[in-house]
Design an enzyme around this catalytic site. Structure first.
Site, short mmCIF file in Angstrom:
data_model
loop_
_atom_site.label_atom_id
_atom_site.label_comp_id
_atom_site.label_asym_id
_atom_site.label_seq_id
_atom_site.Cartn_x
_atom_site.Cartn_y
_atom_site.Cartn_z
N TRP A 1 0.66 -1.21 -0.01
CA TRP A 1 -0.08 -0.11 -0.07
C TRP A 1 0.91 1.26 0.09
O TRP A 1 0.27 2.52 -0.27
CB TRP A 1 -0.98 -0.02 1.24
CG TRP A 1 -0.26 -0.34 2.45
CD1 TRP A 1 -0.29 -1.44 3.05
CD2 TRP A 1 0.62 0.59 3.30
NE1 TRP A 1 0.65 -1.43 4.16
CE2 TRP A 1 0.94 -0.09 4.26
CE3 TRP A 1 0.85 1.98 3.02
CZ2 TRP A 1 1.83 0.52 5.39
CZ3 TRP A 1 1.59 2.48 4.30
CH2 TRP A 1 2.30 1.92 5.36
N ASN A 2 2.10 1.23 0.28
CA ASN A 2 3.04 2.44 0.44
C ASN A 2 3.45 3.15 -0.69
O ASN A 2 3.82 4.50 -0.57
CB ASN A 2 3.89 2.26 1.36
CG ASN A 2 4.94 1.53 0.74
OD1 ASN A 2 4.69 0.29 0.03
ND2 ASN A 2 6.38 1.71 0.76
N ALA B 1 -4.18 -5.65 -6.46
CA ALA B 1 -3.88 -4.47 -5.75
C ALA B 1 -4.14 -4.53 -4.36
O ALA B 1 -4.76 -5.47 -3.61
CB ALA B 1 -4.87 -3.22 -6.33
N SER C 1 6.32 -7.38 2.79
CA SER C 1 7.27 -7.69 3.97
C SER C 1 8.24 -8.99 3.67
O SER C 1 7.65 -9.89 2.68
CB SER C 1 6.20 -8.27 5.03
OG SER C 1 5.56 -9.27 4.79
N GLU D 1 10.93 -7.99 -3.76
CA GLU D 1 11.42 -6.64 -3.35
C GLU D 1 10.73 -6.84 -1.86
O GLU D 1 9.59 -6.26 -1.75
CB GLU D 1 10.94 -5.44 -4.29
CG GLU D 1 11.64 -4.26 -3.86
CD GLU D 1 11.02 -3.37 -2.93
OE1 GLU D 1 11.32 -3.17 -1.71
OE2 GLU D 1 9.99 -2.87 -3.42
N LEU D 2 11.56 -7.01 -0.98
CA LEU D 2 11.31 -7.13 0.58
C LEU D 2 11.57 -6.07 1.43
O LEU D 2 11.86 -4.79 0.79
CB LEU D 2 11.66 -8.36 0.93
CG LEU D 2 11.20 -9.77 -0.01
CD1 LEU D 2 11.73 -11.04 0.21
CD2 LEU D 2 9.62 -9.74 -0.42
N CYS E 1 10.35 1.49 2.18
CA CYS E 1 11.27 0.19 2.45
C CYS E 1 12.34 0.76 2.55
O CYS E 1 13.19 0.34 3.21
CB CYS E 1 10.87 -0.86 1.31
SG CYS E 1 10.95 -0.26 -0.51
#
Length: 485
Positions: free
Chosen positions: A160-161, A185, A238, A259-260, A293
């Site tokens: 969501w960011n 989404a 995450s 991409e964590l 992130c």
């Protein structure tokens, strides 16, 4: 800017499911409320896709892939450039959704629209440069070739960011390589992704090459990754969820592009301009309320300048204006949710209990919504939760160090390796740190981590493969060796 939050909220769109180019609204779905983080009130309702919806999107992706992969790279590029143009033409409408759903300040929201549009522009051009090569043959009558092909239909999961940037990175990368894509989404910021999907279809994308759905993540990940149609999965989120998706993907031989999480260290050596550093560091730290992130989080500062850095960053953080994103004076908006607010409160409470210095901030604001003060915590050791858990919020943790070796050990002590920052005047120090810091992105004397033309990905438990740049295109491609004789 004359837009008010009240008027924008009245225009919040009706939401459905975008399947194979058609926006569907009446599927008898269960719904979840979309919450405005600025007020805590309900913006609208987002539907939850069924297994039948996912199956329909997958079938459409299979057909769409057959069409899109056989569309010339130049025609694909032309369409994707239109998407970038249309996004810029619709910048204010898209920014309005960003402020409503995420609470970003207006100028930050406009900036995200531009970054996202740039991703489409870059992928449009780079897709025309999916070069293979000819290998000299040992036989006079043979030609040995390396061909590059799209990997196939892609399943994408976004958090969501980055409501426009993250879907754009995945859509543009996959479509630029010639793949079709089914994107789940985030139900917390759905309108941005649906608006983007509709723009792509308005620009002429063949039906089925893209679907955008919201729904239960467990059901959708299982159905998308167990399907023989899907050939790759790209996920931003995450580390724990990324590990689970990677295991599921590999068990079905799907390519995982992950991409964590991160917990970015900042190494600050003496000799720098302290006031200039503090001003830019605070701007980078508290952008998007720290919900990034690759945001700088752990500041390791050489002891000779440590007190001055603490004071300067504290004073800069105190100047930040917190409020509604539609207010032109606002420099930082709210956290996304009550859940995020409680997580930040727990980190600060733990720091206080351990006797750490909270030099500014450290409390939620007494107003509607999910606001928390810009916070600086000094003298942080390795034991507090703040040192070990990604804060994903408006907290900067400061720690002194004495030697270069100590700084590198502190930077590398966690399993994360997404981004890192190094600030020094001495070139040898910068050069050594670039080699010694374990991260996918090492930024020296700056703060901008990613551009459309640069690869973005993490090392260690922060991810696998990269998105963006030529490396991002390759993540969505297969390599084929062919011989003609």
């Amino acid at each position: 800017m004359s837009i008010t939050r009240e008027k924008a909220a009245e225009r919040y769109p009706r939401l459905g499911q975008l399947i194979a180019g058609e926006m569907k609204y009446d599927g008898g779905w269960s719904t979840i409320d979309v919450i405005d983080p600025t007020t805590g009130s309900v913006l609208g309702a987002v539907s939850m896709a069924t297994e039948a919806d996912v199956d329909e999107a997958l079938a459409a992706a299979s057909k769409g892939f057959d069409i899109w992969r056989n569309t010339s790279a130049f025609e694909r590029s032309k369409l994707m450039r239109k998407v970038a143009e249309r996004m810029r033409e619709s910048a204010e409408a898209l920014a309005e959704l960003l402020v409503l759903e995420l609470g970003k300040p207006w100028n930050e929201a406009l900036g995200e629209v531009e970054v996202a549009a740039g991703m489409w522009e870059w992928a449009a051009e780079e897709g025309k440069r999916a070069y293979g090569r000819v290998i000299p043959s040992r036989e006079s009558n043979a030609r040995q070739m390396v061909l590059v092909e799209p990997v196939g239909p892609v399943a994408a999961f976004v958090t969501w960011n980055g409501p426009l940037v993250t879907p754009s990175r995945k859509m543009s990368g996959a479509l630029g390589a010639g793949c079709s894509i089914v994107l789940r989404a985030s139900e917390e910021v759905p309108a941005c992704a649906f608006a983007l999907g509709q723009i792509v279809y308005e620009c002429g994308l063949p039906a089925g090459a893209l679907s955008v759905l919201t729904g239960d993540p467990v059901m959708m990940s299982r159905n998308l990754l167990e399907s023989p149609i899907t050939r790759a999965v790209t996920f931003t989120g995450s580390t724990n969820v990324g590990k689970q998706l990677s295991q599921l993907a590999v068990s079905h031989m799907k390519r995982p592009i992950m991409e964590l999480g991160g917990h970015a260290p900042v190494l600050v050596f003496d000799g720098i301009n302290i006031q200039d550093f503090a001003k830019r560091a605070v701007a980078a730290k508290f952008a998007n309320c720290g919900q990034v992130c690759f945001a700088p989080t752990r500041f390791y500062v050489q002891r000779s300048i440590y007190p001055d850095i603490v004071d300067a960053m504290t004073e800069e953080a105190k100047r930040i204006v917190v409020g509604c994103g539609f207010d032109p004076k606002t420099q930082m908006g709210p956290l996304k949710s009550e859940r995020r607010l409680q997580a930040i409160e727990r980190l600060v409470d733990d720091a206080r209990q351990r006797g750490l210095r909270v030099t500014t901030g450290g409390r939620s604001l007494d107003r509607p919504g999910f606001f928390f003060e810009p916070t600086v915590v000094a003298d942080v050791t390795t034991e507090p939760k703040l040192s070990n858990e990604e804060p994903f919020g408006p907290i900067a943790a400061l720690t002194p160090f004495d030697t270069y070796e100590e700084a590198i050990a502190l930077a590398n002590r966690l399993p994360y390796g997404l981004s890192a920052f190094v600030h020094a005047r001495d070139f040898e120090t910068l050069h050594r740190a670039t080699n010694d810091v374990e991260a996918g992105n090492v930024i020296c004397n700056g703060w901008r981590v990613t551009y459309p033309e640069t690869p973005f990905g993490g090392h260690k438990e922060s991810g696998m493969l990269s998105e963006g740049g030529i490396e991002g295109l390759r993540a969505f491609q297969n390599v084929k060796y062919a011989v003609l004789s």
